[in-house]
Design a protein around this motif. Structure first.
Motif, mmCIF file in Angstrom:
data_model
loop_
_atom_site.group_PDB
_atom_site.id
_atom_site.type_symbol
_atom_site.label_atom_id
_atom_site.label_comp_id
_atom_site.label_asym_id
_atom_site.label_seq_id
_atom_site.Cartn_x
_atom_site.Cartn_y
_atom_site.Cartn_z
ATOM 1 N N LEU A 150 0.827 -1.195 0.000
ATOM 2 C CA LEU A 150 0.000 0.000 0.000
ATOM 3 C C LEU A 150 0.866 1.253 0.000
ATOM 4 O O LEU A 150 1.989 1.263 0.506
ATOM 5 C CB LEU A 150 -0.908 0.007 1.228
ATOM 6 C CG LEU A 150 -1.863 -1.174 1.383
ATOM 7 C CD1 LEU A 150 -2.664 -1.031 2.668
ATOM 8 C CD2 LEU A 150 -2.794 -1.298 0.180
ATOM 9 N N HIS A 151 0.293 2.315 -0.520
ATOM 10 C CA HIS A 151 0.943 3.619 -0.490
ATOM 11 C C HIS A 151 0.884 4.177 0.928
ATOM 12 O O HIS A 151 -0.055 3.911 1.678
ATOM 13 C CB HIS A 151 0.239 4.566 -1.466
ATOM 14 C CG HIS A 151 0.980 5.825 -1.751
ATOM 15 N ND1 HIS A 151 0.984 6.899 -0.887
ATOM 16 C CD2 HIS A 151 1.753 6.194 -2.816
ATOM 17 C CE1 HIS A 151 1.714 7.875 -1.398
ATOM 18 N NE2 HIS A 151 2.191 7.478 -2.558
ATOM 19 N N ALA A 152 1.865 4.981 1.302
ATOM 20 C CA ALA A 152 1.919 5.529 2.656
ATOM 21 C C ALA A 152 0.693 6.377 2.982
ATOM 22 O O ALA A 152 0.283 6.465 4.141
ATOM 23 C CB ALA A 152 3.187 6.348 2.845
ATOM 24 N N GLU A 153 0.086 7.018 1.970
ATOM 25 C CA GLU A 153 -1.084 7.870 2.200
ATOM 26 C C GLU A 153 -2.396 7.136 1.931
ATOM 27 O O GLU A 153 -3.436 7.767 1.745
ATOM 28 C CB GLU A 153 -0.997 9.127 1.330
ATOM 29 C CG GLU A 153 0.142 10.052 1.695
ATOM 30 C CD GLU A 153 0.043 10.531 3.137
ATOM 31 O OE1 GLU A 153 -1.071 10.888 3.575
ATOM 32 O OE2 GLU A 153 1.071 10.532 3.833
ATOM 33 N N HIS A 154 -2.348 5.824 1.905
ATOM 34 C CA HIS A 154 -3.539 5.004 1.662
ATOM 35 C C HIS A 154 -4.660 5.366 2.650
ATOM 36 O O HIS A 154 -4.425 5.524 3.851
ATOM 37 C CB HIS A 154 -3.169 3.529 1.837
ATOM 38 C CG HIS A 154 -4.315 2.583 1.698
ATOM 39 N ND1 HIS A 154 -4.750 2.110 0.489
ATOM 40 C CD2 HIS A 154 -5.122 2.011 2.622
ATOM 41 C CE1 HIS A 154 -5.762 1.289 0.662
ATOM 42 N NE2 HIS A 154 -6.019 1.209 1.956
ATOM 43 N N THR A 182 -10.745 10.582 11.406
ATOM 44 C CA THR A 182 -11.954 10.032 10.784
ATOM 45 C C THR A 182 -11.683 9.078 9.634
ATOM 46 O O THR A 182 -12.512 8.233 9.320
ATOM 47 C CB THR A 182 -12.874 11.180 10.318
ATOM 48 O OG1 THR A 182 -14.138 10.655 9.962
ATOM 49 C CG2 THR A 182 -12.265 11.945 9.150
ATOM 50 N N GLY A 183 -10.530 9.201 8.967
ATOM 51 C CA GLY A 183 -10.271 8.318 7.835
ATOM 52 C C GLY A 183 -11.311 8.516 6.746
ATOM 53 O O GLY A 183 -11.576 9.640 6.303
ATOM 54 N N CYS A 184 -11.937 7.427 6.315
ATOM 55 C CA CYS A 184 -12.952 7.530 5.259
ATOM 56 C C CYS A 184 -14.271 8.077 5.782
ATOM 57 O O CYS A 184 -15.194 8.303 5.001
ATOM 58 C CB CYS A 184 -13.171 6.169 4.602
ATOM 59 S SG CYS A 184 -13.984 4.936 5.650
ATOM 60 N N GLY A 185 -14.392 8.265 7.110
ATOM 61 C CA GLY A 185 -15.562 8.928 7.675
ATOM 62 C C GLY A 185 -16.636 8.019 8.229
ATOM 63 O O GLY A 185 -17.704 8.501 8.614
ATOM 64 N N ILE A 186 -16.367 6.730 8.357
ATOM 65 C CA ILE A 186 -17.435 5.805 8.738
ATOM 66 C C ILE A 186 -17.949 6.060 10.147
ATOM 67 O O ILE A 186 -19.163 6.009 10.403
ATOM 68 C CB ILE A 186 -16.979 4.330 8.565
ATOM 69 C CG1 ILE A 186 -18.141 3.374 8.832
ATOM 70 C CG2 ILE A 186 -15.776 4.018 9.427
ATOM 71 C CD1 ILE A 186 -19.313 3.548 7.918
ATOM 72 N N GLN A 187 -17.067 6.361 11.107
ATOM 73 C CA GLN A 187 -17.548 6.612 12.469
ATOM 74 C C GLN A 187 -18.379 7.891 12.525
ATOM 75 O O GLN A 187 -19.363 7.970 13.283
ATOM 76 C CB GLN A 187 -16.374 6.702 13.450
ATOM 77 C CG GLN A 187 -15.461 5.492 13.473
ATOM 78 C CD GLN A 187 -16.169 4.187 13.758
ATOM 79 O OE1 GLN A 187 -17.162 4.147 14.489
ATOM 80 N NE2 GLN A 187 -15.665 3.100 13.186
ATOM 81 N N ALA A 188 -18.016 8.880 11.722
ATOM 82 C CA ALA A 188 -18.790 10.118 11.679
ATOM 83 C C ALA A 188 -20.178 9.873 11.111
ATOM 84 O O ALA A 188 -21.160 10.483 11.565
ATOM 85 C CB ALA A 188 -18.042 11.155 10.844
ATOM 86 N N ALA A 207 -7.634 11.710 3.342
ATOM 87 C CA ALA A 207 -8.710 11.093 4.128
ATOM 88 C C ALA A 207 -9.904 12.031 4.235
ATOM 89 O O ALA A 207 -11.059 11.599 4.115
ATOM 90 C CB ALA A 207 -8.197 10.714 5.515
ATOM 91 N N LEU A 208 -9.661 13.305 4.465
ATOM 92 C CA LEU A 208 -10.761 14.264 4.579
ATOM 93 C C LEU A 208 -11.523 14.384 3.263
ATOM 94 O O LEU A 208 -12.748 14.577 3.255
ATOM 95 C CB LEU A 208 -10.226 15.624 5.015
ATOM 96 C CG LEU A 208 -9.709 15.711 6.453
ATOM 97 C CD1 LEU A 208 -9.050 17.053 6.706
ATOM 98 C CD2 LEU A 208 -10.839 15.473 7.447
#
Length: 521
Positions: A150-154, A182-188, A207-208
Motif C-alpha cells: 500500500l501507499h503511505a497515504e492510503h 476520521t479516515g474515510c468517515g465511517i464513524q462520523a 482522508a478528509l
C-alpha cells in the motif's frame, strides 16, 4: 517494507449533481444484497480477501445485464468491465458521471471500452436504535486489488477495527460528537444518526476528501477539519468522542523505504505514546458527563503488569476510566500482523522481510516489551469533581453481540450502585436478567455442586463463579421482594448470622448489578 507501491489516483471529486445521481442508483442495494448475490461460498472467500469465487459468481450474469453484479465486479472486486455495463447498472449517473467523480478510469468513450475502478466502493449496513440504513463507502484500493504494498497515504475502508469501534460506541442522543482521525468517515456517519452536530478531524487531506465524498453520498452534513490529534478542536467541548487512532506501534528507527509510516495507522510517536497521549489529554475536550471511546494498543513491559502501565494513564487523565484488553500478541506476531496489513509478503522479498522483522523486534526489545495488548478504552468526564470508575480487565474472544448498549448500561448501573449506601441497596427490588443462566458442576455421586457459575448471554458473555448463598440469592431475585427481605429469608434457611451474610453478599451484588446480571425493578 515496500517496493514501489502503486501511485495513488486523486481522491473522489465533489460534484453535487453526479453524487445525487449515483446515490439514487445505489439506493436499492445493501451489503446483504451483495452477499446474497455472491452466495455464501464466494462471500465467505471474499471476506478472507480471496476474490476468485466472487469473480466467477458474477462473471456470466454481469454480461447479461445483472446490475448488481456489474457494480460488484467493478467497485468491490476491481475487475475490468465496460462503459456499457456501468451505463446499464447505474443509469442516472452512468459511466460519464463516474468518470467526472473520479471513481473510474477508462480506455475510451465507446460503450465497449474497458473501465476499471479508481476507488473501492462498497455498501455498509448500519443498525442502531434509530433503525437501519445503508451507506456506500469509498476508500482507496486495497492490497487485494493493487496486488502489492500500500501507499503511505492510503485511505483505509471499513475494516474490522472500524466495525468493532462502531459496535461498542454508545448510541444515545448527543449534542456534539467528535470523530478523531476520521479516515474515510465511517464513524462520523454512525455518529450523525444520533448527534445534533458531528466534527470529524484527520491529519490526512486525502482522508478528509474521502470523508467529504462519503458524507455527500450519504446525504450527511459533517464539519471536517484538518489537523493532528486534538489540535483542531482545542477549547471546544463534546458529549461524545470516538476514535480509531493511528495506534500501531511502529519502530521509529526504520526508514520510509524499509517501512512506510502509513498515515492511517502510524501517528509518528514512539511505542504506545500516542494512545497514552490521547487517554491523558482527551478530557480537555469532554463536556461534563461526556464519553470518549477509542481503540488502542499498549505495550506489556518486563516486570510491569499491563494494568499498572495503562492504569497510570487513567490516573493521569482525571477521568472515569474502563479499559478492556481483548487480545495479546507476542512481538513477532504483532510485527507480522502489521507487515501483512501493509501488503507485504515474505515470499515476495524474504531478505527485506527479515530485515524489517529484525528491526521491529529490536525496537521492542530495547524497551523491554514482552507482548502487546489490543483493546479499547472508555473514558468519561465526571459530573462531580472526583472519578468513581477505574476498571481494567481482560475479556478475550468475540462478544455475543454489539457492545455499545451493554457499555451504556454498565456505566449507568455503576453510577446507580456507587450512589447507594447499603441500607438503600437493601431496599431495592432486583430481577435476574433474562440472559443469565446458572451452571452447576457435580462429581458423580456428590450430594452438592463443586462449582456454581453464572453465565451472561449478552454483553461480554461473562462467567462469574458464585457460592451457594449468592446463587440462591440470584435465583430468588424476581422483583417481588426487596434485597433486604431476600437476604433475611436466606439467612434463616442457611441458619447463618444475617449481618455476616449481608456483609458477604452486598459487594458481589453491587458488581452483579453493575455488570447486568441483576437489574433494578
Amino acid at each position: 517494507m515496500t517496493r514501489d507501491p502503486a501511485p495513488l489516483p486523486a481522491p473522489p471529486r465533489l460534484r453535487a449533481a453526479d453524487i445525487e445521481s449515483l446515490a439514487a442508483d445505489l439506493a436499492p442495494y445493501g451489503a446483504e444484497d451483495v452477499e446474497h448475490r455472491l452466495g455464501p461460498l464466494a462471500a465467505a472467500a471474499l471476506h478472507r480477501e480471496q476474490p476468485a469465487a466472487a469473480l466467477l459468481a458474477t462473471r456470466g450474469p454481469a454480461q447479461a445485464g445483472d446490475a448488481l453484479a456489474a457494480i460488484v465486479r467493478c467497485f468491490v472486486l476491481g475487475a475490468e468491465t465496460t462503459r456499457r455495463a456501468l451505463d446499464t447498472a447505474l443509469p442516472r449517473c452512468g459511466s460519464a458521471g463516474l468518470e467526472r467523480l473520479g471513481l473510474i478510469r477508462s480506455s475510451g468513450t465507446a460503450g465497449q471500452d474497458a473501465v476499471r475502478a479508481s476507488v473501492d466502493l462498497r455498501p455498509v449496513d448500519a443498525v442502531d436504535h434509530t433503525g437501519s440504513t445503508t451507506w456506500w463507502v469509498a476508500s482507496d484500493l486495497g492490497a487485494m486489488r493493487t496486488r502489492g504494498p500500500l501507499h503511505a497515504e492510503h485511505v483505509l475502508g471499513v475494516g474490522g477495527a472500524s466495525v468493532t469501534l462502531a459496535g461498542l460506541t454508545v448510541r444515545d442522543r448527543r449534542a456534539r460528537t467528535l470523530d478523531l482521525g476520521t479516515g474515510c468517515g465511517i464513524q462520523a456517519l454512525h455518529a450523525a444518526r444520533h448527534s445534533e452536530a458531528v466534527v470529524a478531524t484527520d491529519v490526512s487531506p486525502r482522508a478528509l476528501a474521502y470523508a467529504a465524498f462519503n458524507a455527500a453520498l450519504a446525504g450527511v452534513e459533517l464539519d471536517l477539519r484538518a489537523g493532528s490529534m486534538l489540535d483542531p478542536v482545542r477549547g471546544e467541548q463534546f458529549d461524545l468522542v470516538v476514535s480509531n487512532p493511528p495506534f500501531v506501534i511502529t519502530p521509529r528507527s526504520l526508514t520510509d523505504d524499509a517501512l512506510p509510516t502509513y498515515t492511517y495507522r502510524d501517528g509518528g510517536m514512539a511505542g504506545d505514546a500516542l494512545v497514552r497521549a490521547l487517554v491523558t489529554d482527551v478530557g480537555g475536550v469532554l463536556a461534563p458527563g461526556g464519553v470518549a471511546q477509542l481503540l488502542g494498543n499498549w505495550e506489556h513491559r518486563t516486570g510491569e503488569d499491563w494494568t499498572e502501565r495503562v492504569g497510570a494513564w487513567l490516573d493521569a487523565s482525571g477521568l472515569d476510566g474502563w479499559v478492556v484488553q481483548r487480545e495479546v500478541l507476542d512481538p513477532a506476531e504483532y510485527a507480522e500482523l502489521w507487515l501483512r496489513d501493509g501488503g507485504a509478503l515474505r515470499e515476495q522479498d524474504p531478505a527485506a522481510w527479515d530485515r524489517t522483522m529484525t528491526a521491529w523486534l529490536a525496537d521492542f526489545a530495547a524497551r523491554g516489551v514482552d507482548a502487546v495488548g489490543l483493546g479499547f478504552v472508555v473514558l468519561r468526564r465526571p459530573v462531580g469533581a472526583v472519578p468513581t470508575l477505574r476498571r481494567l480487565e481482560e475479556q478475550r474472544g468475540a462478544a455475543p453481540g454489539p457492545l455499545g448498549p451493554h457499555l451504556a448500561d454498565v456505566l449507568a448501573s455503576h453510577d446507580l450502585v456507587t450512589g447507594l449506601d447499603d441500607d438503600t441497596l437493601l431496599g431495592l427490588r432486583l430481577r435476574t436478567a433474562a440472559d443469565v443462566t446458572e451452571e452447576r458442576h457435580l462429581r458423580p455421586g456428590a450430594s452438592g455442586p463443586q462449582a456454581i457459575v453464572l453465565r451472561q448471554g449478552g454483553g461480554f458473555g461473562r462467567t462469574v463463579p458464585v457460592d451457594t448463598a449468592l446463587a440462591g440469592l440470584v435465583g430468588a431475585c424476581d422483583g417481588e421482594l426487596t434485597l433486604g427481605q431476600l437476604t433475611g429469608g436466606l439467612a434463616a434457611v442457611l441458619e447463618v448470622d444475617l449481618g455476616s451474610l449481608r456483609a458477604e453478599l452486598l459487594g458481589p451484588v453491587r458488581q452483579l448489578v453493575t455488570d447486568g446480571f441483576l437489574q433494578v425493578v
